[in-house]
Scaffold this motif. Structure first.
Motif, PDB file in Angstrom:
ATOM      1  N   PRO A 260       0.812  -1.219   0.000  1.00 22.03           N
ATOM      2  CA  PRO A 260       0.000   0.000   0.000  1.00 22.03           C
ATOM      3  C   PRO A 260       0.847   1.270   0.000  1.00 22.03           C
ATOM      4  N   ASP A 261       1.940   1.308   0.786  1.00 18.44           N
ATOM      5  CA  ASP A 261       2.786   2.481   0.825  1.00 18.44           C
ATOM      6  C   ASP A 261       3.438   2.733  -0.528  1.00 18.44           C
TER       7      ASP A 261
ATOM      8  N   GLN B  78       0.785   4.197  -2.794  1.00 16.07           N
ATOM      9  CA  GLN B  78       0.567   5.600  -2.450  1.00 16.07           C
ATOM     10  C   GLN B  78       1.669   6.469  -3.043  1.00 16.07           C
TER      11      GLN B  78
ATOM     12  N   TYR C 297      -8.909  17.864   1.420  1.00  9.36           N
ATOM     13  CA  TYR C 297      -8.517  16.490   1.753  1.00  9.36           C
ATOM     14  C   TYR C 297      -9.325  15.999   2.959  1.00  9.36           C
TER      15      TYR C 297
ATOM     16  N   MET D  99     -12.130  13.045   3.274  1.00 11.75           N
ATOM     17  CA  MET D  99     -11.939  11.943   4.215  1.00 11.75           C
ATOM     18  C   MET D  99     -13.169  11.774   5.117  1.00 11.75           C
TER      19      MET D  99
ATOM     20  N   GLN E 232      -6.947  12.542  -1.633  1.00 14.14           N
ATOM     21  CA  GLN E 232      -7.638  11.740  -0.623  1.00 14.14           C
ATOM     22  C   GLN E 232      -8.339  10.540  -1.267  1.00 14.14           C
ATOM     23  N   SER E 233      -8.957  10.761  -2.431  1.00 12.92           N
ATOM     24  CA  SER E 233      -9.632   9.667  -3.122  1.00 12.92           C
ATOM     25  C   SER E 233      -8.657   8.583  -3.539  1.00 12.92           C
ATOM     26  N   TRP E 234      -7.451   8.988  -3.883  1.00 14.21           N
ATOM     27  CA  TRP E 234      -6.407   8.034  -4.269  1.00 14.21           C
ATOM     28  C   TRP E 234      -5.661   7.471  -3.063  1.00 14.21           C
ATOM     29  N   GLN E 235      -6.106   7.836  -1.854  1.00 15.43           N
ATOM     30  CA  GLN E 235      -5.557   7.323  -0.597  1.00 15.43           C
ATOM     31  C   GLN E 235      -4.070   7.662  -0.434  1.00 15.43           C
TER      32      GLN E 235
ATOM     33  N   ASP F 246      -1.148   9.775   1.372  1.00 15.67           N
ATOM     34  CA  ASP F 246      -0.949  10.287   2.727  1.00 15.67           C
ATOM     35  C   ASP F 246      -1.179  11.797   2.786  1.00 15.67           C
ATOM     36  N   ARG F 247      -1.824  12.247   3.840  1.00 15.91           N
ATOM     37  CA  ARG F 247      -2.163  13.673   3.985  1.00 15.91           C
ATOM     38  C   ARG F 247      -0.924  14.556   4.016  1.00 15.91           C
TER      39      ARG F 247
ATOM     40  N   THR G 215       0.759  14.741   0.726  1.00 10.71           N
ATOM     41  CA  THR G 215      -0.007  15.564  -0.215  1.00 10.71           C
ATOM     42  C   THR G 215       0.362  17.036  -0.069  1.00 10.71           C
TER      43      THR G 215
END
Length: 231
Positions: free
Chosen positions: A8-9, A12, A74, A78, A145-148, A150-151, A154
């Motif tokens: 997942p990382d 992202q 964002y 969420m 945020q939709s693409w998950q 990290d805040r 971003t």
């Protein structure tokens, strides 16, 4: 390292790189945000003055407000509170000091929305709830945020992209060498990181900027005799 848990990382990171890539077809490279006008007047003329200008903008300029809008969009995405994202989109449109800056934000935002819908059609409801026209900062936050993504990443990516675009203007217009541009970017890393850490802490009452120099340059730029950039 557990490759399965790290996937997942890695995904992202790849999505973040794509969202912040200079190849992203949103047209950011075609705008100077008034910087070309300031260079033409000789106020910015070398590496030192360009670095000082970008540094001041990071500290007190409109980029603080833009990036705060990225973060608010964002968080709204969420929380599933897209009415809030719509509110901040309208707020940012009203807060733009010049028509040129507003049109730039709308054009880039519209281009990002169109691309995001082509890549991930499932976010159509989220995008449509924001309204049209959509500012670039709002689109960037909602898409991230939709693409998950990290805040914090971003926020950093948005700031880094803005600085890189400003450096591109300076490199072409002063002109400067590519190495000088990279030296400026290197020296501004701490300033970018400091602002990125501040953005999530800004209350609504802290959404202000001292950007009258940028505003005047933006208004005057359209009458510049010879231009490389749109605004």
């Amino acid at each position: 390292m557990d490759r399965e848990n790290s996937t997942p990382d890695r995904q992202q990171l790849l999505r973040l790189l794509q969202l912040s890539s200079p190849l992203l077809p949103v047209g950011g490279y075609s705008y100077s945000e008034g910087l070309e006008q300031i260079i033409d007047r000789g106020i910015i003329r070398d590496r030192e003055t360009l670095q000082a200008w970008i540094d001041r903008e990071l500290q007190t300029g409109a980029i603080r407000i833009e990036t705060a809008m990225v973060d608010r969009a964002y968080l709204a995405g969420m929380a599933g509170d897209l009415e809030r994202a719509c509110y901040w989109n309208q707020w940012l449109s009203a807060a733009r000091e010049t028509e040129e800056l507003r049109l730039q934000s709308w054009q880039m935002g519209g281009s990002l929305v169109k691309l995001a819908l082509e890549l991930t059609p499932e976010i159509a409801d989220s995008i449509s709830a924001i309204g049209n026209p959509c500012n670039y900062a709002i689109a960037f936050g909602v898409v991230a945020q939709s693409w998950q993504i990290d805040r914090d990443a971003t926020i950093l990516a948005y700031l880094h992209t803005w600085v890189a675009n400003q450096l591109g203007v300076g490199i072409k217009s002063i002109p400067l060498g590519q190495t000088a541009g990279q030296q400026i970017l290197w020296h501004l890393q701490a300033n970018i990181d400091a602002l990125a850490r501040t953005i999530p802490t800004l209350a609504d009452g802290d959404l202000y900027a001292c950007s009258w120099g940028l505003s005047l340059a933006s208004m005057q730029h359209e009458t510049l005799y010879s231009r490389l950039f749109r605004s």
